[in-house]
Scaffold this motif. Structure first.
Motif, PDB file in Angstrom:
ATOM      1  N   ALA A 192     -17.425  41.040  18.707  1.00  0.00           N
ATOM      2  CA  ALA A 192     -17.680  40.301  17.467  1.00  0.00           C
ATOM      3  C   ALA A 192     -19.174  40.279  17.146  1.00  0.00           C
ATOM      4  CB  ALA A 192     -17.138  38.882  17.580  1.00  0.00           C
ATOM      5  N   LEU A 193     -20.004  40.127  18.167  1.00  0.00           N
ATOM      6  CA  LEU A 193     -21.448  40.138  17.927  1.00  0.00           C
ATOM      7  C   LEU A 193     -21.926  41.505  17.457  1.00  0.00           C
ATOM      8  CD1 LEU A 193     -22.781  37.982  20.905  1.00  0.00           C
ATOM      9  CD2 LEU A 193     -22.525  37.335  18.502  1.00  0.00           C
ATOM     10  N   VAL A 194     -21.350  42.571  17.985  1.00  0.00           N
ATOM     11  CA  VAL A 194     -21.701  43.913  17.495  1.00  0.00           C
ATOM     12  C   VAL A 194     -21.308  44.055  16.026  1.00  0.00           C
ATOM     13  CG1 VAL A 194     -21.321  46.382  17.794  1.00  0.00           C
ATOM     14  CG2 VAL A 194     -21.500  44.902  19.801  1.00  0.00           C
ATOM     15  N   ALA A 195     -20.118  43.540  15.662  1.00  0.00           N
ATOM     16  CA  ALA A 195     -19.677  43.591  14.269  1.00  0.00           C
ATOM     17  C   ALA A 195     -20.617  42.793  13.372  1.00  0.00           C
ATOM     18  CB  ALA A 195     -18.248  43.065  14.143  1.00  0.00           C
ATOM     19  N   VAL A 196     -21.115  41.651  13.868  1.00  0.00           N
ATOM     20  CA  VAL A 196     -22.074  40.866  13.092  1.00  0.00           C
ATOM     21  C   VAL A 196     -23.366  41.659  12.889  1.00  0.00           C
ATOM     22  CG1 VAL A 196     -23.544  38.815  13.139  1.00  0.00           C
ATOM     23  CG2 VAL A 196     -21.127  38.636  13.750  1.00  0.00           C
ATOM     24  N   GLY A 197     -23.813  42.373  13.922  1.00  0.00           N
ATOM     25  CA  GLY A 197     -25.004  43.205  13.780  1.00  0.00           C
ATOM     26  C   GLY A 197     -24.828  44.278  12.725  1.00  0.00           C
ATOM     27  N   ILE A 198     -23.660  44.905  12.689  1.00  0.00           N
ATOM     28  CA  ILE A 198     -23.376  45.889  11.646  1.00  0.00           C
ATOM     29  C   ILE A 198     -23.409  45.234  10.274  1.00  0.00           C
ATOM     30  CG2 ILE A 198     -21.623  47.472  10.749  1.00  0.00           C
ATOM     31  CD1 ILE A 198     -20.706  47.924  13.617  1.00  0.00           C
ATOM     32  N   GLY A 199     -22.852  44.013  10.184  1.00  0.00           N
ATOM     33  CA  GLY A 199     -22.864  43.302   8.913  1.00  0.00           C
ATOM     34  C   GLY A 199     -24.272  42.992   8.423  1.00  0.00           C
ATOM     35  N   VAL A 200     -25.165  42.608   9.342  1.00  0.00           N
ATOM     36  CA  VAL A 200     -26.558  42.348   8.959  1.00  0.00           C
ATOM     37  C   VAL A 200     -27.214  43.615   8.428  1.00  0.00           C
ATOM     38  CG1 VAL A 200     -28.828  41.715   9.860  1.00  0.00           C
ATOM     39  CG2 VAL A 200     -26.805  40.412  10.545  1.00  0.00           C
ATOM     40  N   LEU A 201     -26.947  44.749   9.089  1.00  0.00           N
ATOM     41  CA  LEU A 201     -27.499  46.019   8.637  1.00  0.00           C
ATOM     42  C   LEU A 201     -26.977  46.370   7.247  1.00  0.00           C
ATOM     43  CD1 LEU A 201     -29.410  48.176   9.775  1.00  0.00           C
ATOM     44  CD2 LEU A 201     -27.405  49.415  10.593  1.00  0.00           C
ATOM     45  N   VAL A 202     -25.712  46.093   7.005  1.00  0.00           N
ATOM     46  CA  VAL A 202     -25.123  46.377   5.691  1.00  0.00           C
ATOM     47  C   VAL A 202     -25.759  45.501   4.616  1.00  0.00           C
ATOM     48  CG1 VAL A 202     -23.005  46.263   4.336  1.00  0.00           C
ATOM     49  CG2 VAL A 202     -22.942  47.169   6.651  1.00  0.00           C
ATOM     50  N   LEU A 203     -25.933  44.206   4.897  1.00  0.00           N
ATOM     51  CA  LEU A 203     -26.552  43.315   3.924  1.00  0.00           C
ATOM     52  C   LEU A 203     -27.977  43.743   3.604  1.00  0.00           C
ATOM     53  CD1 LEU A 203     -25.309  39.811   5.143  1.00  0.00           C
ATOM     54  CD2 LEU A 203     -24.540  41.107   3.142  1.00  0.00           C
ATOM     55  N   LEU A 204     -28.716  44.183   4.617  1.00  0.00           N
ATOM     56  CA  LEU A 204     -30.080  44.660   4.394  1.00  0.00           C
ATOM     57  C   LEU A 204     -30.077  45.892   3.506  1.00  0.00           C
ATOM     58  CD1 LEU A 204     -33.105  44.460   5.023  1.00  0.00           C
ATOM     59  CD2 LEU A 204     -32.687  45.843   7.071  1.00  0.00           C
ATOM     60  N   ALA A 205     -29.138  46.817   3.777  1.00  0.00           N
ATOM     61  CA  ALA A 205     -29.068  48.039   2.973  1.00  0.00           C
ATOM     62  C   ALA A 205     -28.705  47.723   1.527  1.00  0.00           C
ATOM     63  CB  ALA A 205     -28.052  49.005   3.586  1.00  0.00           C
ATOM     64  N   LEU A 206     -27.727  46.839   1.321  1.00  0.00           N
ATOM     65  CA  LEU A 206     -27.307  46.506  -0.037  1.00  0.00           C
ATOM     66  C   LEU A 206     -28.399  45.756  -0.788  1.00  0.00           C
ATOM     67  CD1 LEU A 206     -23.599  45.425   0.566  1.00  0.00           C
ATOM     68  CD2 LEU A 206     -24.450  47.611  -0.310  1.00  0.00           C
ATOM     69  N   ARG A 207     -29.110  44.888  -0.091  1.00  0.00           N
ATOM     70  CA  ARG A 207     -30.172  44.131  -0.754  1.00  0.00           C
ATOM     71  C   ARG A 207     -31.292  45.057  -1.207  1.00  0.00           C
ATOM     72  NH1 ARG A 207     -33.834  39.263   1.930  1.00  0.00           N
ATOM     73  NH2 ARG A 207     -34.970  38.714   0.026  1.00  0.00           N
ATOM     74  N   THR A 208     -31.690  45.985  -0.352  1.00  0.00           N
ATOM     75  CA  THR A 208     -32.755  46.910  -0.732  1.00  0.00           C
ATOM     76  C   THR A 208     -32.293  47.870  -1.815  1.00  0.00           C
ATOM     77  OG1 THR A 208     -32.119  48.339   1.133  1.00  0.00           O
ATOM     78  CG2 THR A 208     -33.902  46.772   1.501  1.00  0.00           C
ATOM     79  N   GLN A 209     -30.993  48.223  -1.816  1.00  0.00           N
ATOM     80  CA  GLN A 209     -30.496  49.088  -2.887  1.00  0.00           C
ATOM     81  C   GLN A 209     -30.602  48.399  -4.236  1.00  0.00           C
ATOM     82  OE1 GLN A 209     -26.550  50.490  -1.962  1.00  0.00           O
ATOM     83  NE2 GLN A 209     -27.187  51.353  -0.001  1.00  0.00           N
ATOM     84  N   SER A 210     -30.285  47.119  -4.290  1.00  0.00           N
ATOM     85  CA  SER A 210     -30.361  46.408  -5.564  1.00  0.00           C
ATOM     86  C   SER A 210     -31.795  46.243  -6.033  1.00  0.00           C
ATOM     87  CB  SER A 210     -29.706  45.024  -5.425  1.00  0.00           C
ATOM     88  OG  SER A 210     -30.417  44.217  -4.491  1.00  0.00           O
ATOM     89  N   ARG A 211     -32.757  46.213  -5.096  1.00  0.00           N
ATOM     90  CA  ARG A 211     -34.150  46.028  -5.483  1.00  0.00           C
ATOM     91  C   ARG A 211     -34.842  47.336  -5.831  1.00  0.00           C
ATOM     92  NH1 ARG A 211     -37.194  41.512  -1.717  1.00  0.00           N
ATOM     93  NH2 ARG A 211     -35.975  39.702  -2.377  1.00  0.00           N
ATOM     94  N   TYR A 212     -34.482  48.405  -5.172  1.00  0.00           N
ATOM     95  CA  TYR A 212     -35.227  49.647  -5.311  1.00  0.00           C
ATOM     96  C   TYR A 212     -34.465  50.722  -6.084  1.00  0.00           C
ATOM     97  CZ  TYR A 212     -38.434  47.781  -1.807  1.00  0.00           C
ATOM     98  OH  TYR A 212     -39.350  47.008  -1.143  1.00  0.00           O
ATOM     99  N   GLU A 213     -33.181  50.860  -5.813  1.00  0.00           N
ATOM    100  CA  GLU A 213     -32.437  51.985  -6.372  1.00  0.00           C
ATOM    101  C   GLU A 213     -31.629  51.613  -7.607  1.00  0.00           C
ATOM    102  OE1 GLU A 213     -32.107  53.873  -1.920  1.00  0.00           O
ATOM    103  OE2 GLU A 213     -30.610  52.482  -2.686  1.00  0.00           O
ATOM    104  N   SER A 214     -31.873  50.432  -8.155  1.00  0.00           N
ATOM    105  CA  SER A 214     -31.149  50.021  -9.352  1.00  0.00           C
ATOM    106  C   SER A 214     -31.943  50.260 -10.627  1.00  0.00           C
ATOM    107  CB  SER A 214     -30.792  48.531  -9.256  1.00  0.00           C
ATOM    108  OG  SER A 214     -31.969  47.745  -9.159  1.00  0.00           O
ATOM    109  N   VAL A 215     -33.175  50.801 -10.498  1.00  0.00           N
ATOM    110  CA  VAL A 215     -34.018  51.053 -11.660  1.00  0.00           C
ATOM    111  C   VAL A 215     -33.625  52.390 -12.273  1.00  0.00           C
ATOM    112  CG1 VAL A 215     -36.378  51.349 -12.483  1.00  0.00           C
ATOM    113  CG2 VAL A 215     -35.892  49.725 -10.649  1.00  0.00           C
TER     114      VAL A 215
END
Length: 813
Positions: A192-215
């Motif tokens: 479960a902790l490994v799955a949470v780590g994957i989730g954090v990585l996904v949230l980081l990727a999605l957040r940066t996509q909305s800030r940088y790749e949405s222009v």
């Protein structure tokens, strides 16, 4: 209200805190773009209170007071584009350093050499896309694997059975009464902790996509209604790697990156599901509820296989009719199916009444370790075979200035760095809990690991340090001057003996000026420094020239790291040496020091970057490779740090376009990485106004020697030729002026396919400009990479380009 650093305060004071409006007119606009270091607008404009004309606090355009007309030099507005907030100014972004292995893997994909055209194509490139994408996916799975070895294997299985988690507050989840001693519940917590780590990585990727790749980059719609409708699709499905820098939609890869993100996340969760199910069944003496296990295995295997197919076929995925990989059913399947499989594996583990008590690592994990690293090796080997076959079939240029084998060696470097970092964490946790032993485990209480992994951590770290030392030794004779003088140094030094004497403040000032070099035929002893000072100045200047040549160590270092780490891993796999009880073993002093050095190096590098982001002067020294690495879109690895150019390039294009629409000719001035952004922004003709005039001035520009060397498939003389290409119906770049110093380790000349001497002016400026200085003051020092902003010769060229544009402005009026 402008508050210049030099001159008299001017401009009316606005009421309250109201910003005065920025008026756009037909006057010439000088637009400055800084390089690495996150230069602030006030430093770039020499104005303590510049006005923001466009953009936001992360990246924006700022304007200061106009430069007045001087003689035949026309007046011009002065603006600056400050994009440093995209890569710096936030201390949290230092954590992106943990994603450097994924950054290198993404760069490896962009290092395809191409055939000199505007973009790579053909079967060899398709092979490269498939193998590079699979290698990146294997790195993602590799990271998940090591996380499994740390959490479920090392802690949840081995440490709990050996009683090593007691009285350790940081392991409190495994000390809960409803977890400890209750079947496979410790495994459930670990996975479960490994799955949470994957989730954090996904949230980081999605957040940066909305800030940088949405222009959205700007471009004109041309052709008939159907063609215009197709062009108006603001989110192209094709990956940026399958377009060209002259395509206005190159910097608009949000949909393709999102597709790759979904595939990598699904693969990570599918792999985690299969690993969970396999190890949970192997760890159960009498497995029950096998229906849940079968569902988990089938779902995990299908998700993993489908993700691999999507990643491998990304070269063709964007061309599918109606975007079948972007529709709602596919998105639901991507977001729902992988977690459902993981939940089934968790239910199966929770239903097991007990867990085996045998010594050693988690049952079944050794086979998964072997399969994962075999898949990674296979992807790299396939990439290398494709590159070798292409090299044998085709005939490359005899004297190619491109990085040979770049994709393969950088992928190997990424894999080595990823495992060096993660295995150092693994061994640090293990040594904190107890001692390691290679499989099969020996005495009770020892933490077991597969034999190759026991050696891999120290071997990767030692070979990395050996490669760095080797690269230094290769360059040492050159730095010490044992081989030859730096290229061009002797000629430049002799030229200082003939440079013009500086303008003085009258006859009384004549004796105050001295030269740092002997003057030919000069009998005035007071006009030169003492012989000792002349030798010292010559020695320092020669050393600066040598440092500018050290950039050639990059290829040597990359190859040394790749070769030594590959050789070390092969020796461990083939020889399989036992782990002795000696100082050089992984459990001995050398192994522990290597693991400590690996972790300490990462912490020190993070601290240096953190300090660099606070101090722009330090960041100029540390941020060059970082800004190069995050320049390219995340088309190969979606978990790499975000691409700032997907925001910066469209920003520049829109601003230039708007200024041209108001009749304002633009003199675009770019330094270092800003020079690259400026040139790239002018490549697509459809991203310019229909009418307008643009002049380009670059200095400290690495676009040819660095980008054409490492990324020749996308930036090469033919592509750069599009800057000056007259496409018709677009704003015209009337001239490109490029300057560099022989003491600059980053900037150099610019090479285009069809140079027009009347429009492209490429000049190497002596550095320092003169050997003259005032008696008693320090002799002139070299400007290196940052001296252009204060070099009067550069700005006289900017004035000259403004004069060149002025007649066209008059004719337009």
């Amino acid at each position: 209200m402008a508050v210049p650093r030099y001159g008299v305060v001017s401009g009316a004071r606005p009421p309250g805190a109201v910003e005065p409006p920025v008026t756009l007119d037909s006057g010439i606009t000088e637009l400055r773009v800084h390089g690495v270091g996150g230069t602030t607008p006030d430093a770039l404009l020499r104005d303590l209170a510049p006005r923001q004309a466009a953009g936001d606090r992360v990246a924006g355009f700022y304007r200061t007071d106009d430069l007045p007309a001087r003689g035949d030099v026309p007046a011009r507005h002065v603006e600056a584009y400050s994009w440093g907030g995209l890569t710096s100014r936030s201390g949290v972004r230092v954590l992106w350093l943990l994603l450097v292995p994924f950054l290198l893997a993404n760069l490896a994909g962009w290092m395809y050499r191409g055939d000199g055209g505007e973009r790579p194509s053909g079967p060899w490139f398709a092979w490269h896309r498939v193998t590079a994408n699979l290698a990146c996916l294997a790195l993602t799975v590799n990271a998940v694997l090591v996380a499994v070895l740390i959490g479920p294997d090392l802690i949840a299985f081995q440490a709990t059975r050996a009683g090593l988690v007691d009285h350790r507050p940081w392991l409190w989840p495994w000390q809960w009464t409803w977890v400890a001693g209750h079947g496979e519940r410790p495994l459930v917590i670990g996975f479960a902790l490994v799955a949470v780590g994957i989730g954090v990585l996904v949230l980081l990727a999605l957040r940066t996509q909305s800030r940088y790749e949405s222009v959205l980059p700007p471009w004109r719609l041309e052709g008939d209604a159907a063609t215009a409708a197709a062009q108006a699709d603001g989110r192209p499905r094709t990956s940026a790697a399958d377009t060209t820098l002259t395509d206005p939609r190159f910097w608009n890869s949000a949909r393709a990156v999102r597709r790759m993100t979904g595939a990598h996340v699904a693969a990570a969760l599918g792999f985690l599901t299969v690993t969970f199910a396999v190890t949970a069944r192997a760890a159960s003496p009498q497995p029950r509820a096998l229906a849940w296990w079968w569902v988990a295995i089938v779902v995990g295997a299908l998700v993993l296989a489908t993700s691999a197919a999507v990643v491998a076929g990304d070269h063709w995925a964007g061309r599918l009719a109606k975007g079948r990989l972007d529709n709602r059913p596919w998105q639901v399947a991507v977001h729902v199916t992988p977690p459902a499989g993981l939940v089934c594996a968790g239910v199966f583990a929770l239903l097991q009444p007990q867990m085996v008590q045998t010594s050693g690592s988690l049952p079944g994990v050794n086979g998964i370790v072997a399969a994962t690293y075999a898949a990674l090796a296979a992807a790299v080997v396939l990439m290398a075979l494709g590159a070798l076959a292409r090299r044998l079939v085709s005939k490359p240029a005899a004297k190619s200035k491109r990085l040979v084998g770049g994709p393969v060696v950088v992928t190997v470097l990424a894999a080595g760095l990823l495992n060096s970092i993660l295995l150092s964490v693994l061994f640090t946790v293990g040594h904190t809990l107890g001692s390691f032993a290679a499989e099969p485990a020996g005495a009770p209480g020892l933490l077991a690991m597969p034999l190759p992994l026991v050696w891999a951590g120290p071997v990767l770290t030692v070979t990395l340090l050996a490669a760095i030392v080797g690269a230094i030794l290769v360059q040492l004779p050159r730095l010490r001057g044992g081989l030859r003088s730096p290229r061009g140094f002797d000629e430049d030094y002799r030229a200082y003996a003939h440079d013009e004497e500086p303008a003085r403040g009258g006859a009384a000032d004549e004796a105050w000026y001295v030269s740092a070099v002997p003057r030919d035929g000069d009998t005035k002893a007071y006009q030169v420094d003492a012989p000792g000072e002349q030798k010292s100045w010559r020695r320092k200047l020669k050393w600066t020239y040598r440092l500018a040549e050290v950039r050639s160590v990059a290829a040597v270092l990359i190859w040394l790291v790749a070769v030594l780490q590959t050789a070390g891993v092969l020796v461990v796999l083939v020889w399989r040496p036992p782990v002795p009880d000696a100082w050089f073993s992984p459990n001995g002093a050398l192994g522990k020091v290597a693991i400590f050095v690996s972790g300490l190096a990462l912490a020190v590098l993070m601290w240096l970057l953190r300090q660099g982001w606070r101090d722009p002067a330090r960041r100029r020294q540390l941020g060059v490779l970082w800004d190069v690495g995050t320049f390219w879109p995340r088309s190969y690895h979606p978990f790499a740090p975000p691409c700032y150019a997907e925001r910066a390039v469209p920003d520049l294009q829109r601003r230039i376009w708007r200024l041209n629409d108001h009749g304002s000719p633009v003199v675009l001035v770019g330094h270092s990485q800003g020079a690259v952004l400026s040139a790239v922004a002018l490549l697509p003709g459809l991203s310019r106004a229909r009418q307008g005039t643009i002049g380009l001035v670059t200095f400290g520009n690495p676009v040819s020697w660095l980008y054409s060397w490492a990324f020749s498939g996308w930036l090469n003389p033919r592509v750069l030729d599009a800057v000056l290409r007259d496409t018709g119906g677009s704003a015209r770049v009337v001239a490109w002026r490029n300057f560099w110093y022989p003491t600059d380790p980053i900037g150099n000349s610019v090479t285009v396919e069809r140079p027009d001497p009347g429009r492209l002016h490429d000049e190497c400026l002596p550095d320092p400009p003169s050997a003259w200085h005032v008696y008693g003051d320090p002799p002139p020092s070299a400007g290196g990479h940052s001296g252009y902003w204060t070099d009067a010769r550069v700005w006289s060229k900017v004035d000259a380009l403004s004069r060149e544009i002025a007649p066209q402005l008059s004719s337009a009026d």
